[in-house]
Design a protein around this motif. Sequence first.
Motif, PDB file in Angstrom:
ATOM      1  N   UNK A 191       1.005  -1.060  -0.031  1.00 27.74           N
ATOM      2  CA  UNK A 191       0.411  -0.855  -0.352  1.00 27.74           C
ATOM      3  C   UNK A 191       1.061   0.886   0.629  1.00 27.74           C
ATOM      4  N   UNK A 192       0.232   2.876  -0.780  1.00 25.94           N
ATOM      5  CA  UNK A 192       1.590   3.183  -0.523  1.00 25.94           C
ATOM      6  C   UNK A 192       0.172   4.667   0.162  1.00 25.94           C
ATOM      7  N   UNK A 193       1.009   5.319   1.027  1.00 27.46           N
ATOM      8  CA  UNK A 193       0.861   6.416   1.367  1.00 27.46           C
ATOM      9  C   UNK A 193       1.057   7.895   1.053  1.00 27.46           C
ATOM     10  N   UNK A 194      -0.062   8.800   1.456  1.00 25.84           N
ATOM     11  CA  UNK A 194       0.767   9.790   1.197  1.00 25.84           C
ATOM     12  C   UNK A 194       1.925  11.003   2.175  1.00 25.84           C
ATOM     13  N   UNK A 195       2.383  11.572   2.386  1.00 22.14           N
ATOM     14  CA  UNK A 195       3.054  12.026   2.918  1.00 22.14           C
ATOM     15  C   UNK A 195       3.270  12.724   4.249  1.00 22.14           C
ATOM     16  N   UNK A 196       1.702  13.403   3.899  1.00 17.42           N
ATOM     17  CA  UNK A 196       1.019  13.808   5.588  1.00 17.42           C
ATOM     18  C   UNK A 196       0.744  12.360   6.376  1.00 17.42           C
ATOM     19  N   UNK A 197      -0.025  11.708   5.264  1.00 11.36           N
ATOM     20  CA  UNK A 197      -0.208   9.942   6.587  1.00 11.36           C
ATOM     21  C   UNK A 197       1.023   9.542   6.676  1.00 11.36           C
ATOM     22  N   UNK A 198       2.273  10.283   6.365  1.00 14.27           N
ATOM     23  CA  UNK A 198       3.473   9.380   6.590  1.00 14.27           C
ATOM     24  C   UNK A 198       4.483  10.124   8.298  1.00 14.27           C
TER      25      UNK A 198
ATOM     26  N   UNK B  35       4.529   9.966  13.467  1.00  8.58           N
ATOM     27  CA  UNK B  35       4.706  11.195  14.933  1.00  8.58           C
ATOM     28  C   UNK B  35       5.280  12.282  15.040  1.00  8.58           C
ATOM     29  N   UNK B  36       5.485  12.918  13.445  1.00 10.22           N
ATOM     30  CA  UNK B  36       6.227  13.659  13.514  1.00 10.22           C
ATOM     31  C   UNK B  36       5.122  14.517  12.762  1.00 10.22           C
ATOM     32  N   UNK B  37       5.473  16.079  12.750  1.00 13.07           N
ATOM     33  CA  UNK B  37       4.729  17.368  12.247  1.00 13.07           C
ATOM     34  C   UNK B  37       4.722  17.160  10.750  1.00 13.07           C
ATOM     35  N   UNK B  38       3.731  17.200   9.799  1.00 18.05           N
ATOM     36  CA  UNK B  38       4.249  17.507   8.452  1.00 18.05           C
ATOM     37  C   UNK B  38       4.847  17.815   8.151  1.00 18.05           C
ATOM     38  N   UNK B  39       5.194  19.238   8.625  1.00 17.26           N
ATOM     39  CA  UNK B  39       6.594  20.198   7.846  1.00 17.26           C
ATOM     40  C   UNK B  39       7.584  19.634   8.427  1.00 17.26           C
ATOM     41  N   UNK B  40       7.813  19.091   9.794  1.00 17.52           N
ATOM     42  CA  UNK B  40       9.165  18.562   9.985  1.00 17.52           C
ATOM     43  C   UNK B  40       9.874  17.645   8.815  1.00 17.52           C
ATOM     44  N   UNK B  41       8.704  16.667   8.742  1.00 23.10           N
ATOM     45  CA  UNK B  41       8.777  15.194   7.962  1.00 23.10           C
ATOM     46  C   UNK B  41       9.810  16.248   6.289  1.00 23.10           C
ATOM     47  N   UNK B  42       8.442  17.892   5.936  1.00 22.02           N
ATOM     48  CA  UNK B  42       9.274  17.572   4.666  1.00 22.02           C
ATOM     49  C   UNK B  42      10.567  18.565   4.444  1.00 22.02           C
ATOM     50  N   UNK B  43      10.720  18.862   5.826  1.00 20.01           N
ATOM     51  CA  UNK B  43      12.080  19.058   6.283  1.00 20.01           C
ATOM     52  C   UNK B  43      12.985  18.148   6.231  1.00 20.01           C
ATOM     53  N   UNK B  44      12.643  16.987   6.366  1.00 17.94           N
ATOM     54  CA  UNK B  44      13.331  15.894   6.338  1.00 17.94           C
ATOM     55  C   UNK B  44      13.929  15.015   5.397  1.00 17.94           C
ATOM     56  N   UNK B  45      12.639  15.173   4.920  1.00 15.90           N
ATOM     57  CA  UNK B  45      13.382  14.831   3.737  1.00 15.90           C
ATOM     58  C   UNK B  45      13.554  15.158   2.638  1.00 15.90           C
TER      59      UNK B  45
ATOM     60  N   UNK C  99       8.017   2.059   4.048  1.00 17.92           N
ATOM     61  CA  UNK C  99       9.178   3.315   4.231  1.00 17.92           C
ATOM     62  C   UNK C  99       9.088   3.711   5.597  1.00 17.92           C
ATOM     63  N   UNK C 100       7.832   3.809   6.324  1.00 27.15           N
ATOM     64  CA  UNK C 100       7.902   3.922   7.751  1.00 27.15           C
ATOM     65  C   UNK C 100       8.813   3.492   8.785  1.00 27.15           C
ATOM     66  N   UNK C 101       8.943   1.998   8.641  1.00 32.83           N
ATOM     67  CA  UNK C 101      10.537   0.890   8.630  1.00 32.83           C
ATOM     68  C   UNK C 101      12.186   1.826   8.670  1.00 32.83           C
ATOM     69  N   UNK C 102      12.619   3.037   7.501  1.00 28.85           N
ATOM     70  CA  UNK C 102      13.534   3.056   7.279  1.00 28.85           C
ATOM     71  C   UNK C 102      14.744   3.762   8.453  1.00 28.85           C
ATOM     72  N   UNK C 103      15.552   3.163   8.644  1.00 27.52           N
ATOM     73  CA  UNK C 103      16.983   3.822   9.510  1.00 27.52           C
ATOM     74  C   UNK C 103      16.440   5.321   9.077  1.00 27.52           C
ATOM     75  N   UNK C 104      16.674   6.049   8.757  1.00 24.96           N
ATOM     76  CA  UNK C 104      16.945   6.823   8.024  1.00 24.96           C
ATOM     77  C   UNK C 104      15.537   8.581   8.570  1.00 24.96           C
ATOM     78  N   UNK C 105      14.517   7.589   8.545  1.00 26.71           N
ATOM     79  CA  UNK C 105      12.855   7.783   9.426  1.00 26.71           C
ATOM     80  C   UNK C 105      13.156   8.171  10.901  1.00 26.71           C
ATOM     81  N   UNK C 106      13.921   6.939  11.382  1.00 27.50           N
ATOM     82  CA  UNK C 106      13.534   7.228  13.092  1.00 27.50           C
ATOM     83  C   UNK C 106      14.407   7.924  13.516  1.00 27.50           C
ATOM     84  N   UNK C 107      13.544   8.590  14.329  1.00 30.28           N
ATOM     85  CA  UNK C 107      14.257   9.715  15.496  1.00 30.28           C
ATOM     86  C   UNK C 107      15.680   9.137  16.716  1.00 30.28           C
TER      87      UNK C 107
END
Length: 83
Positions: free
Chosen positions: A8-15, A20-30, A75-83
């Motif tokens: 299943x594919x999920x939107x960045x906002x859902x990711x 457990x991060x804010x949408x803007x923070x995830x866009x900055x990280x990506x 992708x939620x389990x990717x090492x670069x997305x872990x806190x």
Amino acid sequence: MGDPSEIPAIATTTLAKNIGVERGALFRLLTSIEWIEKSKESKAWLLTQEGKRVGGTYKKRDTDDAQWIVWPETIKDHALLKN
């Protein structure tokens, strides 16, 4: 693992919600890990080659051709997305 198109594919906002991060923070990280970049012309978010390599694709709405980036749900389990 099975066919990647079966995941299943999920939107960045859902990711963002799923990890457990804010949408803007995830866009900055990506952006910082060079999975996405902002188009200078349209201000739209675009996938980089690296973003495509990790499974990012686009989903397009039929009614008005709007498109957005989606990620494999795993992708939620990717090492670069872990806190």
